[in-house]
Every structure is written in C-alpha cells, then in structure tokens.
Design a protein around this motif. Structure first.
Motif, short mmCIF file in Angstrom:
data_model
loop_
_atom_site.label_atom_id
_atom_site.label_comp_id
_atom_site.label_asym_id
_atom_site.label_seq_id
_atom_site.Cartn_x
_atom_site.Cartn_y
_atom_site.Cartn_z
N SER A 31 0.78 -1.03 -0.10
CA SER A 31 0.10 -0.33 -0.59
C SER A 31 0.89 1.28 0.37
O SER A 31 0.38 2.64 -0.34
N TYR A 32 1.99 1.59 0.48
CA TYR A 32 3.03 2.48 0.41
C TYR A 32 3.32 2.76 -0.84
O TYR A 32 4.10 3.99 -0.99
N GLU A 33 3.57 1.76 -1.90
CA GLU A 33 3.76 2.18 -2.95
C GLU A 33 2.68 2.63 -3.95
O GLU A 33 3.10 3.64 -5.03
N ALA A 34 1.42 3.12 -3.65
CA ALA A 34 0.98 4.62 -4.72
C ALA A 34 0.92 5.81 -3.29
O ALA A 34 0.91 6.02 -1.77
N PRO A 35 1.25 6.39 -3.95
CA PRO A 35 1.07 8.15 -3.32
C PRO A 35 -0.20 8.95 -3.19
O PRO A 35 -1.10 7.97 -3.89
N PRO A 36 -0.03 9.54 -1.89
CA PRO A 36 -1.39 10.10 -1.80
C PRO A 36 -1.92 10.79 -3.00
O PRO A 36 -1.26 11.36 -3.58
N GLY A 37 -3.50 10.23 -3.60
CA GLY A 37 -4.62 10.55 -3.90
C GLY A 37 -3.72 10.22 -5.54
O GLY A 37 -5.07 10.18 -6.50
N LEU A 91 -4.78 7.47 -8.69
CA LEU A 91 -5.72 6.27 -8.85
C LEU A 91 -5.71 5.33 -8.56
O LEU A 91 -7.39 4.88 -8.39
N PHE A 92 -5.10 4.66 -8.41
CA PHE A 92 -4.82 3.29 -8.04
C PHE A 92 -4.71 2.81 -6.60
O PHE A 92 -3.72 3.34 -6.21
N ASP A 93 -5.42 1.85 -6.70
CA ASP A 93 -5.45 1.25 -5.13
C ASP A 93 -5.13 -0.10 -5.51
O ASP A 93 -5.11 -1.01 -6.56
N THR A 94 -3.75 -0.29 -4.31
CA THR A 94 -2.63 -1.84 -4.44
C THR A 94 -3.99 -2.59 -4.33
O THR A 94 -3.48 -4.08 -4.94
N GLN A 95 -5.16 -2.79 -3.65
CA GLN A 95 -5.68 -3.54 -2.78
C GLN A 95 -6.28 -4.45 -4.39
O GLN A 95 -6.41 -5.13 -5.15
#
Ligand SMILES: Cc1cc2nc3c(=O)[nH]c(=O)nc-3n(C[C@H](O)[C@H](O)[C@H](O)COP(=O)(O)O)c2cc1C
Length: 293
Positions: free
Chosen positions: A56-62, A64-68
């Motif tokens: 989940s830390y791979e997605a920067p804040p804001g 559009l992609f959700d790691t799950q």
C-alpha cells in the motif's frame, strides 16, 4: 518476519496439472503504520512458479490506483492466463536479485568524503589497519567512486526483500549484513553528510526491508568518526542525528562518536597530536578478536 493471511484462492485444472492462484495479505503495520502487502502466487501442485507482490505504500497520496484492486486484477489475469496457456507456468520464474557472494567482512568502513586522500580517507585507513592488527578482515568503501543512485521511494523492497535500482549497492548490502563493526568516516557537508553517503544510507532501506521481510538481521556495533571545518560541537549536531538514525534503522548499536572539528585551521588530521591513537582505541573497543577455534 510476518504471518500471511490467505484472502482468496482459485484452483485451475489444466493439461499441465493442477494450479492454484493464491492472494495473501500481510499486515506490515509493525514496520510502517497501515502498510499492507498483497502477494499473488501461482502454484503448480505445491511449487510456487510465479509471484507478484505490491504494498500500500507504493501508491502515492491521491493516486488513482488502489493496491488491493491492483492485486485483485493481477489475480484474475493470472487465473485467466494460467487456464489459457498453462505451459508458460510449468517452470518457476522467481524474481529476485541475489547479492554477490563476496565472502564476509568483519569491519566495514564507509568512507563518505569525495576526497580520496582527505582527512576522512586517512581516518578510514587507520581503522582498516587497526582491524587488520586485531586479525579481522576489513574493507573500505570509497562511496564517491561507486555508482550509488538515490532511493526512488518506490517501496518495492518491502515486496520481495530486494531493491530494483541497478547500481553498486548489492556489494555494500552484502558487506553490511555480515559485518560485526560498521565505521562511518565522513566530513560535515552543509551541516550533514555528503550527498553520496546520504544516498547510500537511504538505499539501506533495502537492508531494513531484508531484515523485516526475509528476517536477515544485522548484528553490528557502529562507530562514527566525523571531521568538520568549523570549531566546536555545533557542526556535528545534524551529522550525529543522521548517522544515529541510519544505524538505529538497521539495528546497529552506535558507540560514542569521535568528532574532530577546526579542520579549516588545522587542515590535516595527521597533525593532531594523539588523534590517531584515539581513533584506533575507539575502534579497538568494538573489535572482538576472531575465534580461531
Ligand atoms: C561542500 C562542503 C560543505 C562543507 N560544509 C561544512 C559545514 O557545514 N560545517 C563545517 O564545519 N565544515 C564544512 N565543510 C568543511 C569540511 O567538513 C572539512 O573541510 C573537512 O575536513 C573535509 O573532510 P575531508 O578531508 O575528509 O574531505 C564543508 C566542506 C565542503 C567541501
């Protein structure tokens, strides 16, 4: 090391045998608050032939992609791919980055000055020699002469336990992992450490991830020897914080640092009476002689 909770599995019968697609969730909250890792594995029988991981830390804040969601999409795509072309998945395709098998080093000296023959390099040579006198192996890394790139903050080291950035870091990671003493010799640059040393420290997040993900722990004592142009204790405030944080992050136990100021006036550490003996004594206090038995 973390315990995994299975989220979803799907079994697929093919002419190449039975495959299982498995999505597991690891709560890495003990490493970073809220960090969740999703791992999708393809198993042929009981053998893992493909692994994909994202956290989940791979997605920067804001973002559009959700790691799950990404993990779930990969799960469905793999299920489809395995069913339609199972022959691709008959042999393991494991993505890893083996560290060089360069043997072990007892004392690792990280020389942070760009000056090959400057004060930090001189101090590094004293430490190297002192380790040799104690019958220990040692190695000086002249960081400025190596290809060390800055951390990209991708956080993928927490997926697989290795860093994807291709440069000279693997040999440093390997050496740090086996060392019993780690010495940082550095000048003060703009109140902190020179850029290459800082880049190396940031990249040691990889080592932190190896400890947390793979359980490879560092068991070392640490020593900082820093030099500064200006007098007094002020030039060292930030450097000691930075190097302490680096060591603490990796579980390295820091000894009292040796801080040498006033070099704009003195110029050469070799001319400071008693200093070489003090540096050698500080290192010697951390060295356990090799057990020959
Ligand atoms: C880019 C640069 C920044 C520096 N910043 C500081 C500083 O913030 N405080 C200080 O006391 N000395 C500073 N210095 C002086 C160095 O710490 C000093 O010259 C040191 O002895 C250099 O070590 P070396 O011989 O190992 O390269 C700076 C030197 C350079 C080249």
């Amino acid at each position: 090391m973390v315990e995994s909770a299975a989220e979803k599995t799907q079994s697929i019968e093919t002419p190449e045998g039975t495959f299982t697609i498995r999505l597991t969730l690891d709560d890495l909250g003990s490493i970073y608050p809220g960090m969740i890792r999703y791992t999708v594995e393809v198993l042929r029988g009981t053998e893992t032939v493909y692994t994909y991981a994202i956290n989940s830390y791979e997605a920067p804040p804001g973002s559009l992609f959700d790691t799950q969601e990404v993990a779930e999409i990969v799960f469905s795509r793999l299920a489809h791919d395995v069913a339609s072309r199972p022959h691709i998945y008959t042999r393991p395709r494991l993505f890893t980055r083996p560290l060089p098998d360069s043997g072990t080093t007892d004392v690792v000296i990280l020389q942070g000055s760009p000056r090959r023959f400057g004060n930090s390099a001189r101090i590094a040579s004293w430490c190297d020699d002192e380790a040799g006198r104690a019958g220990l192996s040692s190695r000086i890394f002249y960081l400025q002469e190596m290809n060390i790139r800055a951390c990209t903050g991708c956080y993928t080291c927490y997926d697989y336990g290795y860093c994807p950035v291709d440069d000279d870091m693997p040999q440093i990671i390997r050496a740090l992992e086996s060392a019993s003493v780690i010495v940082v010799c550095t000048p003060v640059y703009t109140s902190t450490v020179p850029a290459t040393l800082k880049a190396m420290m940031d990249r040691c997040q990889w080592l932190h991830a190896r400890e947390k993900v793979l359980g490879r722990e560092v068991h070392a004592r640490g020593l900082l020897v820093a030099v500064a142009g200006r007098r007094g204790t002020e030039p060292f405030v930030c450097v000691t914080h930075v190097v302490d944080a680096f060591m603490e992050n990796l579980g390295i136990l820091p000894a009292a640092p040796v801080l040498i100021g006033d070099l704009d006036r003195v110029r050469d550490v070799g001319t400071i009476e008693g200093l070489e003996g003090d540096v050698r004594a500080a290192l010697r206090a951390l060295l356990a002689p090799r057990d020959e038995g």
